[in-house]
Scaffold this active site. Structure first.
Site, mmCIF file in Angstrom:
data_model
loop_
_atom_site.group_PDB
_atom_site.id
_atom_site.type_symbol
_atom_site.label_atom_id
_atom_site.label_comp_id
_atom_site.label_asym_id
_atom_site.label_seq_id
_atom_site.Cartn_x
_atom_site.Cartn_y
_atom_site.Cartn_z
ATOM 1 N N ASP A 367 5.527 -4.326 7.881
ATOM 2 C CA ASP A 367 6.168 -3.456 6.901
ATOM 3 C C ASP A 367 5.311 -2.188 6.819
ATOM 4 O O ASP A 367 4.145 -2.192 7.221
ATOM 5 C CB ASP A 367 6.220 -4.171 5.550
ATOM 6 N N ASP A 561 4.244 -7.260 1.954
ATOM 7 C CA ASP A 561 3.540 -7.388 0.677
ATOM 8 C C ASP A 561 3.836 -8.695 -0.034
ATOM 9 O O ASP A 561 3.257 -8.987 -1.065
ATOM 10 C CB ASP A 561 3.852 -6.202 -0.245
ATOM 11 N N ASP A 565 9.402 -8.129 0.563
ATOM 12 C CA ASP A 565 9.731 -8.578 1.911
ATOM 13 C C ASP A 565 9.828 -10.098 2.014
ATOM 14 O O ASP A 565 9.691 -10.656 3.103
ATOM 15 C CB ASP A 565 8.671 -8.056 2.896
#
Length: 664
Positions: A367, A561, A565
């Site tokens: 991410d 995180d 996600d």
């Protein structure tokens, strides 16, 4: 690849001492419970027991040596029976517990374990007049067991010391009085005082005081961190110099330290495939060897007409050699050491099978925000239009984002620099993947990305901006845009380079941010690919697409995180949460938790996993090779009980000491 194959936990039935295909399984695969539970006994009691065992072994060894010396002198005299009495006493001194355990297991239907094999072999040796060798088998086995337990205890104590974040008290403040209580008694919302030199007992927010705290037990980071009033502290941090007054945020059972301890102690329940294979293998291997030894003792003498005693001796040697402890002990011990080593470096791995998966990584998907970048956004450009001023642009944007916790929203409010008038905001609504909508001073305000403009049909002539752009629409008219930039983490480039050195073939970034910002980060880090403007469900679809192109043994990791996600972390072969100490979602969902916001920690985890895998493979190759060699010698009648003892105890000790290298 199944989406939930990394979520299933092996369910273990309760078991007694030495239960399993081999008696040593229960010693190496402890039940997933706290290391200091009363059922395990205090450490000093365990040490006393070990010292007692050592004294017993020493006494048996002395008797054995006395028997050898006496035998040389009286073997042809009427006192030869004393030699056998001495050997028999030595045998019973260390062997009675083995025989007792074998009988107990026999009554419970567990026949083919290590205790049965050694009892049968040694009793058979006594029956054919080989009493010295029977005593030697038991003495060396007992010595091997003692050394094994020392090695295993060292590994467990290493993890126990590593996770020594628990404190047995908290200083509860009630009014002006301070009372020393157990951390379990403190409730959320109460006030505690943490004195210099004490560990923080519970998660909370600092109300008064400032200090440096040592976070190494949690994160592996040796540099103390400055803590001021208004900041959060976590259970397990060591307060070094100042006094802190802390408002407790969670009860002890939900604190970071308690959750981490539970995870590490329960990691043994999640076996690696090679562990599962050899546990199952030993269930069939041991009975096969027992019946093979029985056939070796009976069939050749019946065919050749030779004496039974020689073939029985070969069969007894075969029984001792066949004990599979070298594999059943050293494999889980190696993984246990790898998990402990990772924990020492601030990396929580929830089970051995995830170490294997880390070692087989082909693709790593990151991410962006908060993972590769700091997630600390700064407004770098204000562009008002259509008669709106920059002040008006900021006013509407800050009020539209008044209730959002997103870092971008916070950066806009900080730039606005004034207190947001919440009574001027109504009908606030978050539009997932697009932005927010609200009524501000009775005007409909939209604040979000370019997709929001297309979704709402707002005319605009600018799309490709140099950072993350927030477009502000007031009553259907584009009031302008705000450009916000996010700083790349210092070690992100190093993390990508190191992962490639460790064999990762593809590094990808997924983000909901716009194309220009995603391209900037990807180019700076030298990523293989990036995908921008993704909704949460788009990220899952993209990970599934990437995973579908991999081979059977190739794995994909997603690093995020742990909150926003969560669906992608759940879908990946290895879900990795960044800086997840304060996040329950990260702790619960991720397979690996990096306790610092450093992407380079993933490379450290991969390196530890690869080294652990090498050590386990070395042990498997060595143990199987030595077993096969000595089994062949035993069948041919070349190996004696002395070689059999080395093939069992000696090989087990060598593999255990090799497995202990995983902790270094």
């Amino acid at each position: 690849m199944s989406s939930n194959h990394v979520r299933e936990e092996a369910q273990k039935p309760p078991r007694g001492p030495k239960e399993g295909a081999c008696g040593c399984i229960a010693r190496v695969e402890p039940d997933p419970r706290p290391l200091d539970q009363e059922s395990e006994g205090p450490l000093h009691v365990e040490e006393d027991e070990k010292r007692g065992n050592l004294r017993q072994i020493a006494a048996a060894g002395a008797l054995f040596l006395a028997g050898l010396i006496w035998g040389e002198r009286v073997s042809r005299t009427p006192f030869a029976w004393v030699e056998y009495a001495i050997f028999f006493c030595a045998y019973l001194l260390v062997g009675i517990s083995v025989i007792h355990t074998a009988l107990l297991n026999l009554f419970h239907g567990r026949v083919f374990d290590e205790n049965f094999l050694l009892s049968a072999a040694s009793m058979g040796a006594i029956a054919i007049g080989q009493l010295p060798e029977a005593a030697a088998v038991m003495i060396f086995y007992a010595l091997g067991e003692y050394l094994q337990e020392r090695a295993e205890g060292r590994s467990r104590r290493s993890i126990a010391a590593l996770l020594d974040m628990r404190t047995d008290h908290a200083n509860l403040k009630t009014g002006e009085a301070i009372r020393r209580v157990s951390p379990e008694e403190v409730k959320a919302g109460q006030i505690i005082v943490v004195k210099p030199g004490e560990r923080v007992p519970l998660d909370g927010e600092v109300l008064e005081g400032s200090s440096f705290v040592d976070t190494s037990a949690l994160t592996g980071e040796p540099v103390p961190r400055r803590i001021e009033a208004g900041e959060n502290v976590l259970a397990g941090m060591l307060n070094t110099d100042g006094m802190l007054t802390v408002k407790v945020a969670k009860p002890y059972g939900e604190s970071s330290a308690a959750r981490i301890l539970k995870l590490v102690e329960g990691a043994a329940a999640r076996k690696a495939p090679i562990e599962q294979f050899f546990t199952a293998f030993s269930r069939y291997y041991t009975p096969l060897v027992v019946f093979g030894a029985l056939a070796l003792a009976v069939i050749p003498p019946l065919i050749t007409g030779e004496a039974f005693s020689g073939w029985v001796y070969r069969a007894l040697v075969l029984l001792v050699i066949s004990c599979p402890c070298a594999l059943v002990i050293s494999i889980p011990l190696g993984y246990f050491g790898g998990i402990g080593k990772a924990s020492r470096r601030g990396i929580l791995v929830k089970g051995a099978r995830f170490l294997d998966a880390l070692a087989d990584l082909h693709t790593v998907v990151f991410d962006k925000t908060g993972t590769l970048t700091k997630g600390v956004f700064r407004v770098t450009q204000l562009a008002a239009r259509d008669g709106f001023s920059e002040e008006e642009l900021l006013f509407f944007a800050a009020h539209a984002e008044a209730f959002s916790s997103h870092p971008i929203a916070r950066s806009i409010r900080e730039t606005y620099g004034k207190e947001v008038q919440l009574d001027a905001v109504s009908n606030y609504r978050e539009i997932a993947g697009y932005g927010v909508s609200a009524l501000v001073d009775e005007k409909r305000v939209l604040a979000g990305n370019d997709r929001l403009l297309h979704k709402e049909g707002v005319p605009h002539d600018i799309c490709d901006l140099g950072g993350t752009a927030v477009y502000v629409v007031v009553n259907g008219s584009l009031a302008g845009h705000i450009v916000i930039s996010d700083e790349i983490k210092p070690d992100a480039e190093e993390a990508v380079a190191r992962l490639r050195e460790l064999g990762v073939k593809k590094v990808v970034m997924l983000t909901g941010d716009g194309e220009p910002e995603a391209r900037r980060v990807a180019q700076n880090l030298g990523l293989d690919a990036y995908f921008a403007e993704l909704l949460p469900e788009d990220k899952v679809a993209k990970v599934e697409e990437l995973a579908s192109s991999l081979g059977r043994r190739q794995k994909l990791a997603f690093v995020g995180d742990g909150i926003n996600d969560a669906p992608v972390i759940a879908r990946a072969d290895v879900g990795v949460a960044m800086g997840g100490l304060g996040s329950e979602a990260a702790i619960e969902l991720a397979d690996v938790v990096l306790m610092e916001d450093k992407p380079s920690k993933l490379a450290v985890a991969v390196e530890i996993a690869a080294r652990t895998g090498r050590i386990v493979r070395e042990n498997v190759t060595f143990a199987l090779g030595m077993k096969a060699f000595f089994l062949l010698l035993g069948v041919l009648g070349v190996a004696t009980m002395w070689e059999a003892v080395f093939a069992d105890v000696g090989v087990a000790l060598i593999t255990i000491f090799n497995a202990a290298r995983a902790l270094r």
